[in-house]
Design an enzyme around this catalytic site. Structure first.
Site, PDB file in Angstrom:
ATOM      1  N   ILE A  21       8.086 -24.363 -37.146  1.00  0.00           N
ATOM      2  CA  ILE A  21       8.912 -24.816 -36.019  1.00  0.00           C
ATOM      3  C   ILE A  21       9.985 -23.796 -35.691  1.00  0.00           C
ATOM      4  O   ILE A  21      10.185 -23.423 -34.541  1.00  0.00           O
ATOM      5  CB  ILE A  21       9.583 -26.174 -36.350  1.00  0.00           C
ATOM      6  CG1 ILE A  21       8.528 -27.260 -36.565  1.00  0.00           C
ATOM      7  CG2 ILE A  21      10.550 -26.573 -35.250  1.00  0.00           C
ATOM      8  CD1 ILE A  21       9.105 -28.593 -37.012  1.00  0.00           C
ATOM      9  N   GLY A  25      19.322 -19.349 -40.091  1.00  0.00           N
ATOM     10  CA  GLY A  25      20.004 -18.602 -41.128  1.00  0.00           C
ATOM     11  C   GLY A  25      19.798 -19.205 -42.507  1.00  0.00           C
ATOM     12  O   GLY A  25      19.907 -18.523 -43.524  1.00  0.00           O
ATOM     13  N   LYS A  43      12.047 -28.410 -44.455  1.00  0.00           N
ATOM     14  CA  LYS A  43      12.960 -27.272 -44.368  1.00  0.00           C
ATOM     15  C   LYS A  43      12.977 -26.561 -45.710  1.00  0.00           C
ATOM     16  O   LYS A  43      13.331 -27.138 -46.737  1.00  0.00           O
ATOM     17  CB  LYS A  43      14.354 -27.763 -43.999  1.00  0.00           C
ATOM     18  CG  LYS A  43      15.335 -26.625 -43.774  1.00  0.00           C
ATOM     19  CD  LYS A  43      16.713 -27.148 -43.402  1.00  0.00           C
ATOM     20  CE  LYS A  43      16.739 -27.632 -41.972  1.00  0.00           C
ATOM     21  NZ  LYS A  43      18.093 -28.022 -41.552  1.00  0.00           N
ATOM     22  N   ASP A 132      28.289 -27.266 -37.102  1.00  0.00           N
ATOM     23  CA  ASP A 132      27.389 -26.390 -36.351  1.00  0.00           C
ATOM     24  C   ASP A 132      26.844 -27.142 -35.140  1.00  0.00           C
ATOM     25  O   ASP A 132      25.657 -27.086 -34.845  1.00  0.00           O
ATOM     26  CB  ASP A 132      26.262 -25.884 -37.247  1.00  0.00           C
ATOM     27  CG  ASP A 132      25.590 -24.635 -36.653  1.00  0.00           C
ATOM     28  OD1 ASP A 132      26.206 -23.998 -35.777  1.00  0.00           O
ATOM     29  OD2 ASP A 132      24.474 -24.304 -37.077  1.00  0.00           O
TER      30      ASP A 132
END
Lengths: 667, 217
Positions: A21, A25, A43, A132
């Site tokens: 996907i 960072g 992830k 973020d």
């Protein structure tokens, strides 16, 4: 972009990777299916794993419809850590925004903001800062907005500096204090302000060619709020405060102010009831947001649904009154006050054009002697009227009409749906306290000499802006000499240049010294005294330039007006020689002009109004008094003082009272 | 129909995969990195309906409140038509029995919406863009009705738009094979392609900035 795992890889038991996907960072994200067919996002953590894992563990059991859920954290055979997350199939806000290069309709903005605020408020309420927030981390699926990348906060804390240089995308939403290592919940509110700005206008407020340029703008620049509808300017301005202490206190407050701004519009905006009632509408747009549009009803509905989902009635539209459309400025109050308010809301260029037009009309019509006499008499007329008003009406001088206040903060909090208990008690108190402040009180408590922290970078930025703008204004005023001189353009040019150069030097000196002293603890005497060296420089330069250009001011006009009141020497030093001022004359004039008037009062950003005509007249009156006692050509003296007073006010920054309220509270 | 989760790397595990691994399948899934999953239907007749989770699926199984066989799309030469077996609409008009499809027409099957598009005049291949939030069973996010060729690449007139790619990749039929080629360097299962190469179930196609896996179903 190469990814570590190929399709059909099974690094974790029970999950098969189908495709990659994204790579960020922190590592790589894959779309995978469980053995039973459940879609998930995997992830892979590559860097700062321990820090990351701590952040994720904190968020592992958070459940909220507007947050991307984290299902589990697992370790593969190689010891790599994987976060198993909810897969969101829809678009990111980034992708949706690409469809609206000039900004989204406000009803869509409201739908996005409500859900973003709901999710973020939930996080803050549990002591978690996202850190973020950006459109690429906001997803929409089936009309439901979800905030992603939760739990990365610690990672970002550690690596933000390096990330800045690699990813400009993040820098657009980065609060100024992040550079100093501060990561409170205020950074999320700042990002929220940027996102709101971007949703409405289609562009970010601080853009640039490089990361450094953008960061510098975050630190020093003010956002251009003129692109926003008037009602939303305060909301964004408060969220984008450079000082986190002065920023909007909480997400709930941000949302309430946003709602209030929406409500402040005359035109009812049809926001889907489901946004607030918990039910869903069918999405009817490509970006997945369903908006309940009253199709076929182009006229204004008699009954609209307010933002709490409660029907509210609207009075019939007044004949001839056009409803205010999204993005349109509200109708201003009429009369002189209305014109002043309109003027204050214009940008520098427009203000310059207006002033030029007025001056052109006065001078071109030959009425300038009348205008001059009126200007000289006006301080006395003003004082007389005030006095008469005080005596005859038996009350204090009449209060000026209050400025339009910022969007009202709701007295009764509207809890964010579906989280009903995220209202911050402290914020409530602050808001109630803020509500009591009027502009007049704030101005009284924050006079121009208020001690406050101003960064050197901010001083420099504001000063450079003011210098540029003042050059423009001074050139306009000086060129008016052409109309009164009755000379040809070529004959007038030396005088126009003389007026421009000397006035600009005087203005820059005053603005420069005032900006250096701004916010510092200095008495009025020292603020005046600091200008004396500048006065000597300006006086010498004016004298030198006068001789160089052979522009010799005379006393013809002065004699007509004042006749015999001059003192032609000071301690034996002649102020006049051969009918023109001497060097001592120039020096004494500028020392007097700079020292007698408190120039910082009109150059400081905390002055009471952006432009006060009374201040200009006061400058002229003081100069008139000065030349009565110390000989100097009156018209030139008045030109320097009056134009300086006008240009300084027009060119220097002005902080509206609403942006000083936190300082007023401290006072 | 099911899209077998987990180990679907062998042709036999891929449900209705043809006996010959190189033969053109009825449908296939393209898992495109950083873009999405796409269901590519290669037959001239494609059925659309609700998924039942079993082996007897329609060509385009949707997770939606539809009939098992709700509609059928036919391709005749370079034109398309649709036959409705349950309430369906083309634009605002109900489809009584059959209707011609033209590019950029909105199609509604029950509560499920699609936009039928033929992005380029160079090919009769069409795409169905979902206009509602309904999902396709198996995780695909887009539908391609492939005629002779299917373009994957950065341009808006490509059938599968992959914005971050530099070079397009073309899938095309030749005789009884499905093949691929690209103006840029191309690798199939790690081997550099000279000219073009045949695709089979499980093939991983890689370009300079592209990667996708072909999964017959």
């Amino acid at each position: 972009m190469k990814f570590a795992f190929a399709p059909e890889s099974t690094p974790l038991d029970g999950y098969t990777i189908k495709r990659a996907i994204h790579r960020g960072g922190f590592g790589e994200v894959y779309y995978a299916l469980s053995d039973a067919g459940k879609e998930v996002a995997l992830k892979l953590l590559r860097q700062n794993t321990e820090i990351e894992l701590r952040g994720v563990a904190q968020c592992l059991n958070l459940k909220h419809p507007n947050l991307v859920s984290i299902f589990d954290v697992k370790t593969d055979g190689d010891g790599d850590h994987w976060i198993i997350m909810e897969y969101v199939a829809g678009k990111t806000l980034d992708e949706v925004l690409a469809q609206y290069p000039h900004g989204m309709p406000l009803e869509k903005v409201s739908t996005w903001m409500e859900q973003i605020c709901s999710g973020l408020s939930f996080l803050h309420d549990r002591g978690i800062v996202h850190r973020d927030m950006k459109p690429a981390n906001l997803f929409i699926e089936d009309d439901l907005v979800k905030i992603g990348d939760i739990g990365l906060s610690k990672f970002i804390t550690q690596s933000r500096r390096s990330a800045q240089t690699q990813s400009v995308g993040t820098v657009y939403y980065m609060a100024p204090e992040v550079g100093r290592g501060r990561y409170g919940h205020e950074v999320d509110i700042y990002a929220l302000g940027i996102i709101l700005y971007e949703l409405i206008t289609g562009r970010v407020p601080f853009d640039g060619e490089s990361t450094g340029e953008i960061l510098m703008k975050h630190l020093t620049d003010k956002p251009n709020l003129n692109l926003l509808p008037v009602a939303f300017r305060d909301v964004v301005a408060r969220a984008l405060e450079k000082d986190p202490q002065q920023r909007t206190a909480s997400v709930t407050q941000f949302w309430n102010e946003f709602q209030a701004a929406l409500r402040g519009k005359e035109e009812p905006i049809n926001i889907p009831e489901s946004s607030f009632a918990g039910t869903r509408t069918e999405p009817d747009h490509a970006d997945g947001i369903g908006v309940e549009v009253r199709k076929g009803t182009k006229s204004r509905p008699d009954v609209a649904v307010d933002y709490a989902g409660t029907p509210r009635s609207h009075s019939a539209p007044v004949a001839g009154a056009s409803p205010q459309l999204p993005g349109e400025k509200p109708i201003q109050t009429g009369g002189f006050q209305g014109m002043v308010e309109w003027y204050n809301e214009q940008n520098g260029m427009t203000q310059a054009v207006v002033i030029f037009a007025i001056l052109f009309a006065i001078f071109a019509s030959g009425l300038w002697p009348v205008a001059l006499v009126l200007a000289l008499l006006s301080p006395f007329i003003w004082v007389t009227m005030k006095f008469l008003g005080y005596v005859l009406i038996d009350e204090a001088p009449s209060k000026s009409m209050p400025r339009p206040t910022p969007p009202p903060v709701q007295t009764k909090q509207q809890p964010l749906n579906p989280v009903a208990h995220t209202v911050n008690h402290y914020t409530q108190k602050v808001k109630q306290k803020v509500r009591k402040w009027t502009d007049k009180e704030i101005i009284r408590l924050t006079p121009p000499d208020t001690v406050r922290r101003i960064s050197e970078a901010q001083r420099l930025t504001e000063l450079s802006n003011s210098f540029g703008l003042s050059a423009f204004y001074v050139a306009i005023f000086s060129s008016l000499y052409l109309f009164v001189s009755e000379q040809t353009l070529s004959n007038s040019l030396p005088t126009i240049f003389f007026l421009t150069a000397t006035t600009l030097l005087a203005v820059w000196t005053i603005m420069g010294v005032s900006k250096v002293a701004e916010g510092r603890k200095l008495s009025g005497f020292w603020r005046r005294a600091l200008l004396i060296p500048g006065a000597l420089v300006v006086g010498s330069a004016a004298y030198g330039l006068s001789n160089y250009l052979m522009v010799y001011p005379n006393f013809n006009f002065s004699h007509d007006v004042l006749d015999t009141a001059f003192t032609n020497e000071i301690n034996g030093m002649p102020l006049v020689s051969s009918g023109t001022p001497t060097l001592e004359g120039y020096l004494s004039f500028f020392i007097g002009m700079f020292f007698v008037r408190g120039w910082w009062g009109i150059a400081d950003s905390y002055r009471s109004k952006k432009l006060r005509v009374v201040s200009i007249l006061w400058s002229g009156a003081l100069t008139l008094l000065q030349v009565i006692f110390f000989a100097f050509p009156l018209e030139l003296a008045l030109f320097w003082s009056v134009v300086s007073a006008a240009v300084i006010q027009l060119s220097t920054t002005w902080t509206p009272p609403r942006e000083r309220r936190f300082l007023a509270e401290e006072q | 129909m099911t899209f077998p989760p987990g180990d679907s790397s062998s042709p036999r595990a891929a449900g209705t995969s043809p006996e010959d691994a190189t033969a053109i399948p009825a449908r296939m899934l393209l898992w495109v990195d950083q873009v999405g999953g796409f269901l590519v239907c290669l037959r001239d007749e494609v059925t659309i309906g609700a998924t039942n989770g079993g082996p007897e699926e329609v060509d385009i199984p949707l997770i939606a409140n539809l009939s098992r066989r709700h509609a059928t799309i036919h391709r005749q030469g370079e034109t398309y038509s649709i036959s409705a077996h349950a309430p369906s609409f083309l634009g605002d008009r109900a489809i009584d029995h059959e209707a011609w499809l033209s590019s950029n027409k909105d199609l509604r099957l029950g509560g499920v919406g699609f936009r039928f598009r033929q992005p380029t005049v160079l090919s009769a291949t069409a795409v169905l863009d979902s206009t509602t939030s309904h999902r396709i069973a198996g995780g695909a996010e887009g539908i391609v009705l492939m005629h002779e060729l299917c373009l994957l690449g950065p341009a808006a007139d490509h059938h599968i738009v992959c914005r971050h790619w530099n070079d397009p990749i073309i899938l095309f039929r030749r005789k009884d094979q499905l093949r691929c080629k690209s103006p840029g360097p191309l690798f199939v299962d790690g081997e550099l392609v000279e000219g073009d190469a045949a695709l089979t179930h499980g093939t991983i196609v890689t370009g300079t900035d592209a990667r996708f896996r072909v999964e017959y179903c």
